[in-house]
Design a protein around this motif. Structure first.
Motif, mmCIF file in Angstrom:
data_model
loop_
_atom_site.group_PDB
_atom_site.id
_atom_site.type_symbol
_atom_site.label_atom_id
_atom_site.label_comp_id
_atom_site.label_asym_id
_atom_site.label_seq_id
_atom_site.Cartn_x
_atom_site.Cartn_y
_atom_site.Cartn_z
ATOM 1 N N CYS A 10 0.898 -1.202 0.067
ATOM 2 C CA CYS A 10 0.289 0.077 -0.022
ATOM 3 C C CYS A 10 0.977 1.345 -0.058
ATOM 4 C CB CYS A 10 -0.998 -0.172 1.284
ATOM 5 S SG CYS A 10 -2.320 1.189 1.182
ATOM 6 N N VAL A 11 0.782 2.206 -1.172
ATOM 7 C CA VAL A 11 1.584 2.959 -1.114
ATOM 8 C C VAL A 11 1.388 4.263 -0.354
ATOM 9 C CG1 VAL A 11 2.628 4.629 -3.073
ATOM 10 C CG2 VAL A 11 2.149 2.366 -3.351
ATOM 11 N N THR A 12 0.203 4.677 -0.156
ATOM 12 C CA THR A 12 -0.230 5.852 0.651
ATOM 13 C C THR A 12 -0.943 5.677 1.776
ATOM 14 O OG1 THR A 12 -2.630 6.633 -0.196
ATOM 15 C CG2 THR A 12 -0.260 7.219 -1.644
ATOM 16 N N ASP A 13 -1.064 6.613 2.585
ATOM 17 C CA ASP A 13 -1.806 6.427 4.079
ATOM 18 C C ASP A 13 -3.355 6.686 3.906
ATOM 19 O OD1 ASP A 13 -2.077 9.256 3.912
ATOM 20 O OD2 ASP A 13 -0.586 9.647 5.316
ATOM 21 N N VAL A 26 1.207 -7.892 4.286
ATOM 22 C CA VAL A 26 0.889 -6.461 3.933
ATOM 23 C C VAL A 26 2.126 -5.540 4.090
ATOM 24 C CG1 VAL A 26 -0.501 -4.355 4.410
ATOM 25 C CG2 VAL A 26 -1.651 -6.672 4.417
ATOM 26 N N HIS A 27 2.319 -4.751 3.480
ATOM 27 C CA HIS A 27 3.647 -3.568 3.540
ATOM 28 C C HIS A 27 3.029 -2.276 3.325
ATOM 29 C CE1 HIS A 27 6.507 -6.527 3.584
ATOM 30 N NE2 HIS A 27 5.784 -7.176 2.604
ATOM 31 N N HIS A 28 3.231 -1.103 4.103
ATOM 32 C CA HIS A 28 2.918 -0.012 4.006
ATOM 33 C C HIS A 28 4.229 1.068 3.484
ATOM 34 C CE1 HIS A 28 -1.363 -0.311 5.481
ATOM 35 N NE2 HIS A 28 -0.787 -1.256 6.240
ATOM 36 N N LEU A 29 4.104 1.768 2.652
ATOM 37 C CA LEU A 29 5.155 2.626 2.371
ATOM 38 C C LEU A 29 4.801 4.080 2.958
ATOM 39 C CD1 LEU A 29 5.830 1.915 -1.408
ATOM 40 C CD2 LEU A 29 6.508 0.740 0.549
ATOM 41 N N GLY A 30 3.560 4.457 3.275
ATOM 42 C CA GLY A 30 3.357 5.662 4.366
ATOM 43 C C GLY A 30 3.341 6.955 3.451
ATOM 44 N N PHE A 31 3.373 6.947 2.028
ATOM 45 C CA PHE A 31 3.397 8.206 1.376
ATOM 46 C C PHE A 31 2.037 8.932 1.816
ATOM 47 C CE2 PHE A 31 6.788 5.967 -0.711
ATOM 48 C CZ PHE A 31 7.676 7.036 -0.807
ATOM 49 N N PRO A 32 2.171 10.376 1.879
ATOM 50 C CA PRO A 32 0.855 10.941 1.770
ATOM 51 C C PRO A 32 -0.102 10.716 0.806
ATOM 52 C CG PRO A 32 2.660 12.585 2.139
ATOM 53 C CD PRO A 32 3.190 11.204 1.787
ATOM 54 N N ASP A 33 -1.440 10.690 1.096
ATOM 55 C CA ASP A 33 -2.482 10.809 0.219
ATOM 56 C C ASP A 33 -2.389 11.810 -0.890
ATOM 57 O OD1 ASP A 33 -4.836 9.744 -1.251
ATOM 58 O OD2 ASP A 33 -6.054 10.162 0.718
ATOM 59 N N CYS A 34 -2.365 11.466 -2.087
ATOM 60 C CA CYS A 34 -2.422 12.474 -3.125
ATOM 61 C C CYS A 34 -1.094 12.687 -3.487
ATOM 62 C CB CYS A 34 -3.260 13.648 -3.076
ATOM 63 S SG CYS A 34 -5.061 13.242 -3.217
ATOM 64 N N ALA A 35 -0.280 12.159 -2.739
ATOM 65 C CA ALA A 35 1.377 12.449 -3.238
ATOM 66 C C ALA A 35 2.235 11.210 -3.665
ATOM 67 C CB ALA A 35 2.132 13.055 -1.946
ATOM 68 N N ALA A 36 1.410 10.028 -4.154
ATOM 69 C CA ALA A 36 2.215 8.848 -4.278
ATOM 70 C C ALA A 36 3.437 8.872 -5.323
ATOM 71 C CB ALA A 36 1.275 7.873 -5.094
ATOM 72 N N PRO A 37 4.603 8.627 -4.976
ATOM 73 C CA PRO A 37 5.639 8.782 -5.881
ATOM 74 C C PRO A 37 5.609 7.773 -7.295
ATOM 75 C CG PRO A 37 6.414 7.384 -4.312
ATOM 76 C CD PRO A 37 4.893 7.663 -4.025
ATOM 77 N N ASP A 38 6.363 8.138 -8.305
ATOM 78 C CA ASP A 38 6.176 7.562 -9.693
ATOM 79 C C ASP A 38 7.505 7.194 -9.812
ATOM 80 O OD1 ASP A 38 7.339 9.856 -10.693
ATOM 81 O OD2 ASP A 38 5.753 10.507 -12.192
ATOM 82 N N GLY A 39 8.607 7.376 -9.008
ATOM 83 C CA GLY A 39 10.205 7.031 -9.430
ATOM 84 C C GLY A 39 10.866 7.308 -8.404
ATOM 85 N N GLY A 40 12.373 7.214 -8.546
ATOM 86 C CA GLY A 40 13.390 7.599 -7.377
ATOM 87 C C GLY A 40 13.616 6.363 -6.518
#
Length: 230
Positions: free
Chosen positions: A59-62, A98-112
């Motif tokens: 899961c990418v965002t919170d 389940v893994h959480h990346l914890g990025f803010p909602d509406c700020a999912a990264p697309d690279g890096g």
């Protein structure tokens, strides 16, 4: 009120989990927010887990911006609730990591650096699923680009995309070919019900907050799940 309909997928190849996996022993779902994994892939996850496949959800965002006007549910409480909902939902589908990346909602990264972070969680030779690049949501599009970058560096993976909001938009046509899998499983319905903050009136003090209409929930529980070649 207009009747809700999902884009037709009658011409897509009908598969079950074993057919979509095609011998692969790992399934990884990259989800922009808690609940996308259930809406788009809940039936597949349940079938694959029952087959003994190594199933994982990243899961990418919170998801904290679903109810930005709520006083009763400030960000820390809502983030904790959505994490609990995801854990409870996956417990209904089977043994799923389940893994959480914890990025803010509406700020999912697309690279890096996140590409390597996600890659480390994806087993060799997995079926790797992400949201569709045509979905009209910034996080869904970012996750699609992230997954595409990862898949290009990992030829061992089979990468397919699952549409969510794009399923409601006939002006955003799907590719001509794809796969469809029966979604009508009790495990998926039980999992979706766990996402109370998004599917019910759990949060009462934000009239502009997100709640999925019961009719749309029924469509995601009865219409086939869809998987597209990116």
């Amino acid at each position: 009120m207009a009747v809700m309909r999902l884009q037709p997928v009658d011409g897509f190849v009908r598969v079950d989990a074993a057919g979509l996996l095609d011998g692969r022993q790992a399934l990884v779902v990259l989800a922009p927010h808690p609940d996308d994994e259930t809406l788009g892939c809940g039936a597949l996850l349940a079938e694959a887990a029952a087959l003994g496949v190594d199933c994982r959800v990243i899961c990418v965002t919170d998801g904290h911006r679903s109810h930005p006007g709520s006083v009763l549910w400030p960000k820390p409480r809502l983030v904790a609730q959505r994490r609990k909902e995801l854990a409870d939902a996956m417990a209904r589908l089977g043994p799923i990591e389940v893994h959480h990346l914890g990025f803010p909602d509406c700020a999912a990264p697309d690279g890096g650096p996140v590409v390597a972070q996600v890659s480390a969680l994806v087993p060799q030779g997995a079926l790797f699923l992400s949201t569709w690049s045509g979905d009209p949501h910034v996080d869904h599009q970012s996750c699609a680009r992230l997954a595409d970058t990862l898949a290009r560096s990992r030829p061992d993976l089979r990468h397919l995309a699952y549409p969510i909001w794009g399923r409601l938009r006939p002006d955003l046509p799907f590719p001509a070919t794809g796969f469809r899998l029966c979604a009508d499983r009790p495990e998926k319905a039980a999992a979706l019900a766990c996402h109370e903050s998004q599917m019910t009136g759990l949060i009462p003090d934000d009239p502009d907050g997100f709640t999925m209409e019961p009719e749309l929930q029924r469509l995601f529980l009865t219409e086939p799940e869809v998987f597209l070649a990116p």
